[in-house]
Enzyme design. Structure first.
Site, PDB file in Angstrom:
ATOM      1  N   GLU B  50       0.725  -1.267  -0.150  1.00 47.38           N
ATOM      2  CA  GLU B  50      -0.029   0.118  -0.091  1.00 47.38           C
ATOM      3  C   GLU B  50       1.091   1.132   0.070  1.00 47.38           C
ATOM      4  OE1 GLU B  50      -0.485  -2.522   2.062  1.00 47.38           O
ATOM      5  OE2 GLU B  50      -2.676  -3.206   1.782  1.00 47.38           O
ATOM      6  N   PHE B 112     -11.152  -7.384  14.010  1.00 47.01           N
ATOM      7  CA  PHE B 112     -10.171  -7.625  12.939  1.00 47.01           C
ATOM      8  C   PHE B 112     -10.031  -6.735  11.722  1.00 47.01           C
ATOM      9  CE2 PHE B 112      -8.936  -9.864   9.208  1.00 47.01           C
ATOM     10  CZ  PHE B 112      -7.788 -10.497   9.512  1.00 47.01           C
ATOM     11  N   GLN B 113      -8.443  -6.062  11.915  1.00 48.91           N
ATOM     12  CA  GLN B 113      -7.980  -5.390  11.041  1.00 48.91           C
ATOM     13  C   GLN B 113      -8.672  -3.781  11.145  1.00 48.91           C
ATOM     14  OE1 GLN B 113      -8.066  -7.266   6.831  1.00 48.91           O
ATOM     15  NE2 GLN B 113      -6.075  -7.797   7.168  1.00 48.91           N
ATOM     16  N   LYS B 162     -17.270  -0.825   6.446  1.00 48.03           N
ATOM     17  CA  LYS B 162     -17.730  -1.615   5.283  1.00 48.03           C
ATOM     18  C   LYS B 162     -19.065  -1.715   5.030  1.00 48.03           C
ATOM     19  CE  LYS B 162     -17.205  -6.381   4.063  1.00 48.03           C
ATOM     20  NZ  LYS B 162     -16.580  -7.827   4.018  1.00 48.03           N
ATOM     21  N   MET B 479      24.188   8.632   2.047  1.00 48.06           N
ATOM     22  CA  MET B 479      24.115   9.998   2.798  1.00 48.06           C
ATOM     23  C   MET B 479      24.314   9.834   4.092  1.00 48.06           C
ATOM     24  SD  MET B 479      23.896  12.958   2.238  1.00 48.06           S
ATOM     25  CE  MET B 479      23.004  13.726   0.738  1.00 48.06           C
TER      26      MET B 479
END
Lengths: 163, 578
Positions: B50, B112-113, B162, B479
């Protein structure tokens, strides 16, 4: 210097945390914060008391104005304004101290709003200084608990913070 | 037309003219993905992580000026997107991120999630929304695009539970033409008095410098900036974010300023009497030590965001407005103004600048048997004739790209300036290539950065986005290593890259072409070959000089006048020149 930033903000979920989050994320201090809906239920009015240099306060007001939910704001400390804070104090009393405590409450123009045989709940409004003075005048041993709203404030005169 | 919540979201994207939706499916957005399945107007680009979705969308926005759009699921999908959201936020990039959320009934139950996406992203978005009613979707989407693309742009998150996208609940759909938000007035009208005051000051300047930045790119003010600069005949220095708004190859351009800016830019800033700051934010990488910043200058600052004014540097004249109309107004006043800058003063100023320029501060050793990273960027510049879209990751290669790829047009230089996000370059290149399939797109990266989003090589294959990846491989986080050399007595704590993959094989495993270059004499042929493969993604792994540093450098805590130049590594510049 102490500043009183009064904010008119959309009365939406999360609006308070946007303001509080901005203060913590940018390292600004909050001395007190009070918020409730206005007569227009789509708007809340928030009063934040903060301290900082002129530059910091300028950034605070600019950053607050950038929040999409903030409709308007004003720093009341720099204009003529009135300021009130509400405090409730629960004081332990006994036969000896009852009268003296009541007298003290009267002197400060407070109200006793709950009485039991061994306690008073005192309601007091005024400037934060006055509330501090009342606390100082009480015997600390007899204070059971205190709760303060933090100052709320508005400008003097006909002008006001509205849409 | 009656649509479900999921269909409404997709229809809103269509009505908003969205071409590409960068995303990754998951439980909370399955209704949405089903709605996507039934249409072809909005093309979904399936990334492999993502974070890459956000970078690709962000780069699409940087290259096109349109909002980039992202769709991720709840929980880990949402948190993976946060780095990219913060990247867009720090560079003021318009982006709309739609995240799935657990059903409203279970919000707050550690389902969940589930994560509090609105809470997590609050400090790194311009605004965010949680949609709690299917009837609010269309208006919220319109608001999201409005807020993201107007004023000082930025990312906006729309979190959608959802159940709000339930295919069984259908409502009439209307996409509003416009939204009014009483608390959001994004386009401030600049104060004409301030503009006049600024012009008066500009025309009396003896040692002026124009300091322009990303705001000119975002505000489409490039043409006005060019006219303004050329009418006045002033030197112009540009920030990392502003490169290309003024053509780098023009003689009035004195290069980038700041930590790795040119000697002539930084010393001009230091000695200037009037700085005209346009669409910049006085970032710490630009200013160096604030107490020593432009000690002799009056500063004019043009910016659309009032909060940018006097945030770190106190300015003398502040003009709050979009750069394009402000510069247009200034041009009118300058043309009509009886006074002009003294030609003698300007000639004297330019002669000083030319003296600084003659130091040739970017020059590097061209005689070694090592491949110099700067030479690689020079070669890419030559082969692409300066016309490519160049994305980068973060580190030394980013600075070399900024210094040696001379951008003559805005929106060609695509990099994470503010947040400094490693992993940005490859997904960004894919996002740009999708927007401009006929243009050359180059990702200049390093072996450390590229591994942060290397999985997107699969996305590049799936969507046939033939970009050229130029990997400046010095086997160090360059760097970090450079700072450790300068500030930690060369204690290279964990900046060494061991177990580096065989990038040629890796590219081939992903179905692309891999080329390794180990000797300077092979560089030209390898790059020519890579760019000749028009329809393939080519990964050119160039083994560069391991110990090369980026110069010039203003070390942390120093001012513009205290630059470290290559001619005397590690020691301050000979002040005689200044």
């Amino acid at each position: 210097m102490r500043h009183i930033i009064s904010i008119l903000i959309e009365n939406e979920a999360g609006a308070l945390s946007r303001v509080a989050g901005l203060f913590s994320a940018r390292g600004y201090n909050i001395e007190s914060l009070t918020v409730a809906p206005t007569e227009d239920e789509t708007l809340s009015r928030m009063t934040v008391v903060t301290r900082g240099s002129e530059e910091v306060i300028e950034q605070i007001t600019k950053q607050l104005n950038k929040l999409i939910d903030v409709v308007k704001l004003i720093d009341l400390a720099i204009i003529p304004h009135v300021e009130r804070e509400l405090m409730l104090v629960k004081v332990a009393i006994n036969l000896e101290s009852r009268e003296e405590t009541k007298r003290l409450v009267d002197i400060f123009r407070g109200k006793i709003i709950d009485v039991t045989s061994n306690s008073y709940v005192v309601e007091m409004t005024g400037s934060s200084d006055k509330l501090d003075a009342f606390i100082a005048a009480l015997d600390t041993k007899c204070i059971i608990e205190t709760v303060r709203s933090g100052p709320t404030s508005m400008s003097r005169g006909v002008n006001g913070l509205h849409l | 037309m009656e649509l479900s919540g999921g269909q409404i979201v997709v229809q809103c994207l269509k009505d908003e003219g969205v071409e590409f939706l960068f995303g990754y499916p998951g439980g909370a957005v399955l209704h949405l993905y089903d709605a996507i399945f039934h249409q072809e107007d909005v093309k979904h680009i399936l990334v492999r992580h993502e974070q890459a979705a956000t970078h690709a969308a962000d780069a699409y926005a940087r290259a096109t000026g349109k909002a980039g759009v992202v769709l991720v699921t709840s929980g880990p999908g949402a948190t993976n997107a946060v780095t990219g959201i913060a990247t867009a936020y720090l560079d003021s990039i318009p982006m709309v991120v739609i995240s799935g959320q657990v059903p409203t009934a279970v919000i707050g139950s550690d389902a969940f999630q589930e994560v509090d996406m609105v809470g997590i992203t609050r400090p790194c978005v311009k605004h965010n929304f949680l949609v709690k009613d299917v009837n609010d979707i269309a208006e919220t989407m319109k608001k999201a695009f409005h807020v993201a693309t107007t004023g000082r742009p930025g990312p906006v998150v729309v979190d959608i539970p959802k159940d709000i996208t339930d295919p069984n609940i259908k409502i009439p759909y209307i996409y509003p033409d416009a939204v009014v938000m009483r608390s959001y007035n994004p386009e401030p009208q600049a104060d004409p008095e301030k503009i006049k005051e600024a012009v008066d000051l500009i025309l009396t300047a003896k040692r002026p410098v124009i300091y322009s930045g990303g705001g000119v790119v975002l505000g489409e003010g490039s043409a006005e900036l060019i006219e303004f600069t050329q009418l006045l005949g002033f030197p112009i220095t540009q920030t990392l974010m502003g490169l290309g708004a003024y053509p780098a190859t023009d003689k009035q351009s004195i290069g980038m300023l700041g930590m790795h800016g040119t000697y002539e830019s930084n010393l001009s800033m230091h000695e200037s009497d009037v700085i005209i700051a346009i669409g910049v934010r006085f970032d710490d990488r630009v200013t160096g030590k604030l107490a020593e910043f432009c000690p002799n200058a009056k500063i004019i600052h043009i910016d659309i965001d009032p909060a940018s004014i006097s945030k770190t540097v106190k300015v003398d004249i502040a003009i709050v407005g979009s750069v394009k109309p402000v510069l247009t107004a200034m041009l009118q006043l300058i043309k009509a103004h009886p006074e002009k800058n003294s030609a003698d003063d300007l000639a004297h100023w330019w002669s000083r600048i030319e003296q600084w320029r003659s130091v040739n501060c970017l020059e590097f050793d061209r005689t070694t048997d090592q491949i110099k990273p700067q030479a690689v960027v020079e070669e890419v510049y030559r082969i692409t004739k300066g016309n490519a879209y160049v994305t980068s990751d973060v580190g030394q290669h980013q600075m070399y790209a900024a210094q040696f790829y001379h951008f003559d047009k805005p929106r060609r230089w695509i990099n994470s300036g503010g947040l400094g996000t490693m992993g940005f370059g490859l997904p960004a290149a894919i996002g740009v290539k999708l927007a401009f399939p006929d243009q050359e797109v180059v990702c200049i990266t390093g072996e450390a950065s590229i591994q942060m989003c290397i999985q997107e090589l699969a996305t590049a294959l799936q969507y046939e986005t033939p970009v050229k990846i130029i990997n400046l491989n010095n086997r160090y986080m360059g760097m970090v290593r450079q700072w450790q050399e300068f500030s930690y007595e060369s204690r290279y704590s964990h900046s060494y890259m061991d177990a580096i993959p065989d990038f040629v094989k890796l590219a081939e495993a992903y179905g692309h072409v891999g080329i390794r270059v180990e000797r300077p004499e092979d560089l030209n042929d390898a790059l020519e070959k890579a760019f000749a493969l028009k329809d393939r993604t080519v990964f050119v792994d160039v083994l560069t000089d391991r110990t090369e540093n980026v110069y010039p450098m203003i070390e942390s805590g120093k001012g513009h006048q205290d630059m470290t130049l290559r001619i005397a590594p590690g020691t301050p510049v000979d002040r005689e020149l200044a």
